[in-house]
Design a protein around this motif. Structure first.
Motif, PDB file in Angstrom:
ATOM      1  N   SER A   1       1.069  -1.328  -0.088  1.00 35.57           N
ATOM      2  CA  SER A   1       0.125  -0.078   0.109  1.00 35.57           C
ATOM      3  C   SER A   1       0.760   1.223   0.024  1.00 35.57           C
ATOM      4  CB  SER A   1      -0.950  -0.019   1.321  1.00 35.57           C
ATOM      5  OG  SER A   1      -0.103   0.290   2.550  1.00 35.57           O
ATOM      6  N   LEU A   2       1.986   1.081   0.764  1.00 37.18           N
ATOM      7  CA  LEU A   2       3.069   2.323   0.657  1.00 37.18           C
ATOM      8  C   LEU A   2       3.491   2.589  -0.744  1.00 37.18           C
ATOM      9  CD1 LEU A   2       4.989   1.819   3.873  1.00 37.18           C
ATOM     10  CD2 LEU A   2       3.325   3.776   3.377  1.00 37.18           C
ATOM     11  N   ILE A   3       3.816   1.464  -1.245  1.00 40.26           N
ATOM     12  CA  ILE A   3       4.332   1.602  -2.691  1.00 40.26           C
ATOM     13  C   ILE A   3       3.380   2.093  -3.710  1.00 40.26           C
ATOM     14  CG2 ILE A   3       5.075   0.213  -4.772  1.00 40.26           C
ATOM     15  CD1 ILE A   3       6.558  -1.529  -2.663  1.00 40.26           C
ATOM     16  N   VAL A   4       1.902   1.553  -3.580  1.00 39.26           N
ATOM     17  CA  VAL A   4       0.930   2.216  -4.438  1.00 39.26           C
ATOM     18  C   VAL A   4       0.758   3.609  -4.184  1.00 39.26           C
ATOM     19  CG1 VAL A   4      -1.542   1.755  -4.802  1.00 39.26           C
ATOM     20  CG2 VAL A   4       0.045  -0.176  -4.686  1.00 39.26           C
TER      21      VAL A   4
ATOM     22  N   ILE B   1      13.678   7.308  -4.045  1.00 40.86           N
ATOM     23  CA  ILE B   1      13.811   7.917  -2.623  1.00 40.86           C
ATOM     24  C   ILE B   1      12.701   7.325  -1.919  1.00 40.86           C
ATOM     25  CG2 ILE B   1      15.390   9.936  -3.056  1.00 40.86           C
ATOM     26  CD1 ILE B   1      12.960  11.717  -2.901  1.00 40.86           C
ATOM     27  N   THR B   2      11.693   6.890  -2.600  1.00 35.08           N
ATOM     28  CA  THR B   2      10.498   6.193  -1.672  1.00 35.08           C
ATOM     29  C   THR B   2      10.236   4.780  -1.908  1.00 35.08           C
ATOM     30  OG1 THR B   2       9.133   6.807  -3.852  1.00 35.08           O
ATOM     31  CG2 THR B   2       9.095   8.443  -1.860  1.00 35.08           C
ATOM     32  N   VAL B   3      10.026   4.436  -3.086  1.00 36.16           N
ATOM     33  CA  VAL B   3       9.920   2.882  -3.387  1.00 36.16           C
ATOM     34  C   VAL B   3      10.824   2.014  -3.046  1.00 36.16           C
ATOM     35  CG1 VAL B   3       9.148   1.056  -5.011  1.00 36.16           C
ATOM     36  CG2 VAL B   3       7.885   3.440  -4.922  1.00 36.16           C
ATOM     37  N   TYR B   4      12.385   2.388  -3.277  1.00 34.42           N
ATOM     38  CA  TYR B   4      13.290   1.473  -3.284  1.00 34.42           C
ATOM     39  C   TYR B   4      13.507   1.221  -1.894  1.00 34.42           C
ATOM     40  CZ  TYR B   4      18.291  -0.268  -3.409  1.00 34.42           C
ATOM     41  OH  TYR B   4      19.531  -0.852  -3.344  1.00 34.42           O
ATOM     42  N   PRO B   5      13.605   2.396  -0.994  1.00 37.18           N
ATOM     43  CA  PRO B   5      13.991   1.968   0.544  1.00 37.18           C
ATOM     44  C   PRO B   5      12.665   0.993   0.924  1.00 37.18           C
ATOM     45  CG  PRO B   5      14.319   4.320   0.209  1.00 37.18           C
ATOM     46  CD  PRO B   5      13.515   3.717  -1.094  1.00 37.18           C
ATOM     47  N   ILE B   6      11.366   1.377   0.579  1.00 36.23           N
ATOM     48  CA  ILE B   6      10.576   0.290   1.118  1.00 36.23           C
ATOM     49  C   ILE B   6      10.636  -0.866   0.722  1.00 36.23           C
ATOM     50  CG2 ILE B   6       8.039  -0.110   0.663  1.00 36.23           C
ATOM     51  CD1 ILE B   6       7.466   2.998   0.461  1.00 36.23           C
TER      52      ILE B   6
ATOM     53  N   ASP C   1      23.444  -7.498  -2.206  1.00 32.43           N
ATOM     54  CA  ASP C   1      21.977  -7.920  -1.967  1.00 32.43           C
ATOM     55  C   ASP C   1      21.256  -6.579  -2.277  1.00 32.43           C
ATOM     56  OD1 ASP C   1      22.755 -10.423  -1.594  1.00 32.43           O
ATOM     57  OD2 ASP C   1      22.462 -10.153   0.688  1.00 32.43           O
ATOM     58  N   ALA C   2      21.718  -5.351  -1.751  1.00 32.90           N
ATOM     59  CA  ALA C   2      20.997  -4.144  -2.025  1.00 32.90           C
ATOM     60  C   ALA C   2      21.107  -3.606  -3.568  1.00 32.90           C
ATOM     61  CB  ALA C   2      21.325  -2.942  -1.140  1.00 32.90           C
ATOM     62  N   LEU C   3      22.134  -3.916  -4.046  1.00 31.17           N
ATOM     63  CA  LEU C   3      22.358  -3.776  -5.426  1.00 31.17           C
ATOM     64  C   LEU C   3      21.712  -4.525  -6.357  1.00 31.17           C
ATOM     65  CD1 LEU C   3      23.816  -2.275  -7.651  1.00 31.17           C
ATOM     66  CD2 LEU C   3      25.739  -4.045  -7.658  1.00 31.17           C
ATOM     67  N   LYS C   4      21.303  -5.866  -5.877  1.00 31.98           N
ATOM     68  CA  LYS C   4      20.539  -6.696  -6.945  1.00 31.98           C
ATOM     69  C   LYS C   4      18.924  -6.276  -6.680  1.00 31.98           C
ATOM     70  CE  LYS C   4      21.967 -10.491  -4.819  1.00 31.98           C
ATOM     71  NZ  LYS C   4      22.203 -12.209  -4.265  1.00 31.98           N
ATOM     72  N   VAL C   5      18.528  -5.757  -5.646  1.00 35.10           N
ATOM     73  CA  VAL C   5      17.332  -5.302  -5.535  1.00 35.10           C
ATOM     74  C   VAL C   5      16.951  -3.998  -6.165  1.00 35.10           C
ATOM     75  CG1 VAL C   5      15.486  -4.168  -3.997  1.00 35.10           C
ATOM     76  CG2 VAL C   5      16.993  -6.288  -3.078  1.00 35.10           C
ATOM     77  N   PHE C   6      18.278  -3.012  -6.242  1.00 30.99           N
ATOM     78  CA  PHE C   6      18.191  -1.937  -7.328  1.00 30.99           C
ATOM     79  C   PHE C   6      18.076  -2.317  -8.534  1.00 30.99           C
ATOM     80  CE2 PHE C   6      20.468   1.269  -9.656  1.00 30.99           C
ATOM     81  CZ  PHE C   6      19.685   2.354  -9.484  1.00 30.99           C
ATOM     82  N   LEU C   7      18.714  -3.463  -9.168  1.00 31.47           N
ATOM     83  CA  LEU C   7      18.500  -3.895 -10.482  1.00 31.47           C
ATOM     84  C   LEU C   7      17.140  -4.367 -10.813  1.00 31.47           C
ATOM     85  CD1 LEU C   7      22.094  -5.449 -11.027  1.00 31.47           C
ATOM     86  CD2 LEU C   7      21.292  -3.293 -11.790  1.00 31.47           C
ATOM     87  N   VAL C   8      16.578  -5.009  -9.788  1.00 34.34           N
ATOM     88  CA  VAL C   8      15.499  -5.538 -10.252  1.00 34.34           C
ATOM     89  C   VAL C   8      14.377  -4.190  -9.986  1.00 34.34           C
ATOM     90  CG1 VAL C   8      13.196  -6.587  -8.923  1.00 34.34           C
ATOM     91  CG2 VAL C   8      15.564  -7.672  -8.951  1.00 34.34           C
ATOM     92  N   PHE C   9      14.434  -3.231  -9.043  1.00 33.17           N
ATOM     93  CA  PHE C   9      13.662  -2.230  -9.369  1.00 33.17           C
ATOM     94  C   PHE C   9      14.043  -1.372 -10.741  1.00 33.17           C
ATOM     95  CE2 PHE C   9      14.329   2.620  -8.482  1.00 33.17           C
ATOM     96  CZ  PHE C   9      13.239   2.934  -8.127  1.00 33.17           C
TER      97      PHE C   9
END
Length: 119
Positions: A39-42, A72-77, A91-99
Motif C-alpha cells: 500500500s505504501l508503494i501504491v 527515494i520512496t519505493v526503493y527504501p520500502i 544484495d541491495a544492489l541486486k534489489v536496485f537492479l530489479v527495481f
C-alpha cells in the motif's frame, strides 16, 4: 496538483491499508505486513503520476523526476519490506537492479499504451 496526487495515491492506500488492518486483526501478520508495504508503494507510485500531467516539462524530465521520486520512496520500502534478503551491499544492489528493470518495463508498457490510446 497536490490534491490530485493525494487522491491518486491516497485512495488505494486507504483501501489496501484497510485490508492490511483486517489481516492484522485476523492474526495474519505476515500478510498484513506485506499488504501494508504494498500500500505504501501504491501510494507513492500513484501520487507521483501527476508529474506526467506537467505539460511544459519534456517526457525526459518527467521520467527522470519520476524515477528519482521512486528511488527515494519505493526503493527504501523494498529494502525494508522483508521481501528480499539483504545481508550485504551486493544484495541491495541486486534489489536496485530489479527495481530498475521493473521500472523500465512498466515505463515502456505505459508509454506504448499512452500512444495507442492517446492518453
Amino acid at each position: 496538483m497536490v490534491i490530485n496526487a493525494l487522491l491518486r495515491g491516497g485512495i488505494p492506500f486507504i483501501i489496501m491499508g484497510g485490508i492490511a488492518l483486517l489481516l492484522n486483526y485476523q492474526e495474519k501478520y505476515s500478510d498484513a505486513k506485506s499488504t501494508f508495504f504494498a500500500s505504501l508503494i501504491v501510494f507513492f507510485v500513484g501520487a507521483a503520476t501527476v508529474i506526467y500531467n506537467i505539460d511544459h516539462w519534456s517526457l525526459t524530465k518527467q521520467s527522470v523526476v519520476h524515477f528519482l521520486i521512486m528511488l527515494i520512496t519505493v526503493y527504501p520500502i523494498l529494502l525494508l519490506s522483508g521481501w528480499f534478503t539483504i545481508a550485504s551491499v551486493f544484495d541491495a544492489l541486486k534489489v536496485f537492479l530489479v527495481f530498475v528493470l521493473v521500472g523500465v518495463i512498466l515505463w515502456i508498457v505505459m508509454f506504448i499504451l499512452a500512444k495507442v490510446f492517446s492518453w
